[in-house]
Design a protein around this motif. Structure first.
Motif, PDB file in Angstrom:
ATOM      1  N   PHE A 145       0.842  -1.256   0.447  1.00 33.96           N
ATOM      2  CA  PHE A 145       0.175   0.131  -0.089  1.00 33.96           C
ATOM      3  C   PHE A 145       0.896   1.510  -0.107  1.00 33.96           C
ATOM      4  O   PHE A 145       0.980   1.893  -0.715  1.00 33.96           O
ATOM      5  CB  PHE A 145      -1.004  -0.239   1.172  1.00 33.96           C
ATOM      6  N   VAL A 146       1.951   1.406   1.150  1.00 36.43           N
ATOM      7  CA  VAL A 146       2.804   2.480   0.398  1.00 36.43           C
ATOM      8  C   VAL A 146       3.561   2.296  -0.119  1.00 36.43           C
ATOM      9  O   VAL A 146       3.800   3.971  -0.506  1.00 36.43           O
ATOM     10  CB  VAL A 146       3.562   2.067   2.471  1.00 36.43           C
ATOM     11  N   LEU A 205       1.425   4.266  -2.392  1.00 37.47           N
ATOM     12  CA  LEU A 205       1.292   5.457  -2.316  1.00 37.47           C
ATOM     13  C   LEU A 205       2.318   6.536  -3.199  1.00 37.47           C
ATOM     14  O   LEU A 205       1.967   7.039  -3.315  1.00 37.47           O
ATOM     15  CB  LEU A 205       1.428   6.304  -1.350  1.00 37.47           C
ATOM     16  N   VAL A 206       3.513   6.094  -3.017  1.00 36.59           N
ATOM     17  CA  VAL A 206       5.235   6.784  -3.569  1.00 36.59           C
ATOM     18  C   VAL A 206       4.426   6.753  -5.025  1.00 36.59           C
ATOM     19  O   VAL A 206       4.880   7.832  -5.885  1.00 36.59           O
ATOM     20  CB  VAL A 206       5.996   6.672  -3.479  1.00 36.59           C
TER      21      VAL A 206
END
Lengths: 319, 305
Positions: free
Chosen positions: B294-295, B298-299
């Motif tokens: 998920f992170v 995001l990036v």
């Protein structure tokens, strides 16, 4: 805040928030795994120093048991070179990396307690008193090692038996009370083979603690045919004699062993087992009477009384 | 009605499967499976590690089985962690370098699917490698333990033992031989490498350099092995300064806890791995992988190529 850094800061925020969420969960998991014996406690600083930088990195990378295998190999190598201090260091490191492997405690105790002590005792370069003092020092180390091994693995009958055997060994300053305690702990685990029950009773008899209780236990054990081994039958005879001296020792011996010949053979072997350090109440009288009936003269080489006297004399001489 | 919005919807299993398979093939072509040969050599060498048996029949030969287990599982851990880090760190920079990334992202492929597919390919590679290594280890252990058993049951040193003692000995040898617990340990090794691979993926979305990602992921792995101590410093409260607690809190929240996966060591020591413990580890791994994906997304979603 520029749009370039915004996603990175959001990502960091998410990671920290998720971390705060999982922290109590992971703490509980760690505690639970440690309680179940699935995770080891932290390594001490001195162990980290002993295993060296490279090994420590490997140990921390989740392969502690791999490192302990290698330190165990190093222990064997140092044993062949008789470098006892290094052997002790290797043994310590190995068991601290794998404290729940009874084998490592067993082999470490064997090197430190039996081998190092024997080597110092027979070291001709040392004065006799110094050699004996050094041997005693290593025996104490070995005993502590076996004790720690048993306490770290309370469910392992092997670890308790290793301690019991060491404490019973006549060459290593025996402590019969401790030996009987260790054998009892081995029996409590529920996995010990039947022979350990016999070892336990022999240790109790040597320690001379509560002969009435020991006799009751011996009688219970003798009900099982597998346990009717000569030593236990002899111990039964001795404990009965301790309780009350038999009016007719020959009749008591026949009742115990089945025949005069068997009684003489078994009691004779028991009596001449000097290193066994077992109680001998009534045995000498019974052997004298049985030898008299078998036509063995007191000065005959066949006489067990004479054989025992010679063995005691030899031991005194060799010491 | 147009079908294009449905095609663009993220988490399409077919699309993810295609990317994962392509990544797997790409990694296989890089000849990463050569390390299996090294593993086989290590495994064969572990057969020769003969520690003294103390002249006791009940210990004779058992140390070899322990060596095989310990060396095999240790090597599997190291290989899978290295593979998880290096293979993942290679992926994004290589796709940029080969310009494959531009052709993929020019198509209606959501970036999340791309990331999941890439990680899936790496995990597939690690899984296949671990299965092969597990089979090799099990085979060697089965042969050695059966040799040991036939030696013990027919050997003259063992003749004096009672039937009960022989049975206890047989059970001891079988416990050191191939057991289900060993496969559980292999699964735990896979779970650990899945977490480090997802961490490396997250790091690679920040950087475009393989070297930076590899070095940082290795550091994260080692720091993750101290995470339990950091947590204890933070939770202890007394005897620690505010600065220490803040530092410990950051360590404990940012880095994954790799120490929990050290349950593998207990299997080498002969302790059975309960299914509940494995299930807990699987849940934790799923949490980490989803979080890191998920992170990463995001990036990666806002990144321009």
């Amino acid at each position: 805040m520029t749009s370039r850094f915004r996603p990175i800061l959001i990502a960091l925020g998410v990671i920290i928030a998720a971390g705060a969420l999982r922290m109590p969960m992971e703490q509980a998991m760690t505690r639970d795994f440690r309680r179940q014996g699935l995770l080891e406690e932290e390594l001490d600083i001195d162990v980290k120093e002993k295993i060296g930088q490279n090994s420590m990195v490997v140990a921390l990378a989740g392969v502690r048991t791999l490192v302990s295998s290698f330190t165990s190999l190093q222990m064997t190598e140092n044993f062949t070179k008789t470098l006892w201090n290094k052997v002790e260091d290797n043994a310590e490191t190995t068991v601290r990396l794998s404290p729940r492997t009874p084998y490592y405690w067993d082999i470490g105790g064997w090197h430190v307690g039996y081998n190092a002590a024997s080597a110092y005792r027979s070291d001709s370069k040392l004065p006799k008193l110094r050699a004996e003092a050094e041997a005693r020092r290593w025996v104490e180390k070995g005993r502590r090692f076996f004790e720690r091994g048993a306490h770290n693995n309370p469910g392992s009958w092997r670890a308790w038996v290793a301690l019991g055997n060491f404490c019973s060994n006549p060459s290593f300053f025996p402590d019969d009370r401790k030996a009987s305690e260790a054998y009892n702990k081995a029996i409590e685990t529920g996995g010990a083979p039947p022979s350990i029950y016999r070892y336990c009773l022999l240790a109790e008899a040597r320690a001379g603690q509560d002969p009435e209780k020991t006799l009751a236990e011996v009688r219970e054990l003798l009900k099982v045919p597998e346990n009717r081994v000569p030593t236990l039958l002899c111990l039964n005879y001795v404990l009965e004699a301790q309780k009350s001296r038999p009016e007719d020792p020959v009749a008591a011996a026949i009742a115990n062993f089945g025949s005069e010949t068997k009684a003489l053979r078994n009691l004779g072997a028991y009596f001449t087992n000097v290193s066994g350090r077992l109680p001998n109440d009534g045995v000498e009288t019974a052997i004298r009477l049985l030898e008299g009936r078998a036509g063995i003269a007191p000065d005959s080489p066949q006489s067990f009384i004479l054989q025992r006297e010679k063995l005691i004399e030899e031991r005194r001489f060799t010491r | 009605m147009s079908s294009s919005p449905a095609k663009n919807r993220p988490l399409n299993p077919r699309r993810i499967g295609v990317i994962a398979m392509h990544t797997f093939t790409q990694l296989v072509r890089m000849k990463v499976f050569y390390f299996l040969g090294i593993f086989a050599v290590v495994l064969l060498c572990s057969n020769l590690l003969n520690i003294q048996d103390m002249g006791r029949p009940d210990l004779k030969g058992a140390d070899v089985l322990r060596s095989i287990r310990s060396v095999s599982l240790g090597t599997m851990t190291l290989f899978s962690v290295v593979l998880g880090i290096v293979a993942t760190a290679l992926l994004l920079p290589k796709d940029v370098e080969d310009r494959t990334l531009y052709t993929i992202l020019a198509k209606p492929v959501p970036r999340l699917d791309y990331l999941i597919g890439k990680l899936g390919g790496v995990l597939m590679l690690i899984f296949v490698s671990l299965v092969v290594m597990d089979l090799l280890m099990t085979g060697v252990l089965a042969i050695r333990s059966s040799m040991l058993l036939s030696d013990q049951m027919g050997g003259s040193e063992f003749a004096s033992l009672s039937e009960a003692q022989r049975e206890a000995l047989r059970q001891d040898v079988q416990l050191q031989g191939p057991t289900w617990g060993l496969h559980g340990a292999t699964l735990a090794i896979f779970l650990r490498s899945a977490v480090i691979a997802s961490t490396a993926l997250l790091l690679s979305t920040f950087s475009t350099s393989t070297l930076f990602t590899t070095v940082t992921a290795v550091l994260v792995y080692f720091i993750g092995n101290f995470q339990a101590e950091a947590r204890e410093v933070f939770l202890a409260g007394e005897g620690t300064s505010r600065l220490e607690r803040i530092g410990a809190m950051l360590l404990a929240t940012i880095f994954p806890d790799f120490k929990l996966y050290n349950v593998v060591d207990s299997v080498v020591q002969g302790i059975a791995l309960p299914p509940a413990a494995l299930a807990t580890l699987m849940g934790l791994t799923a949490f980490y992988v989803v979080l890191h994906l998920f992170v990463s997304w995001l990036v990666f979603a806002g990144k321009e190529f």
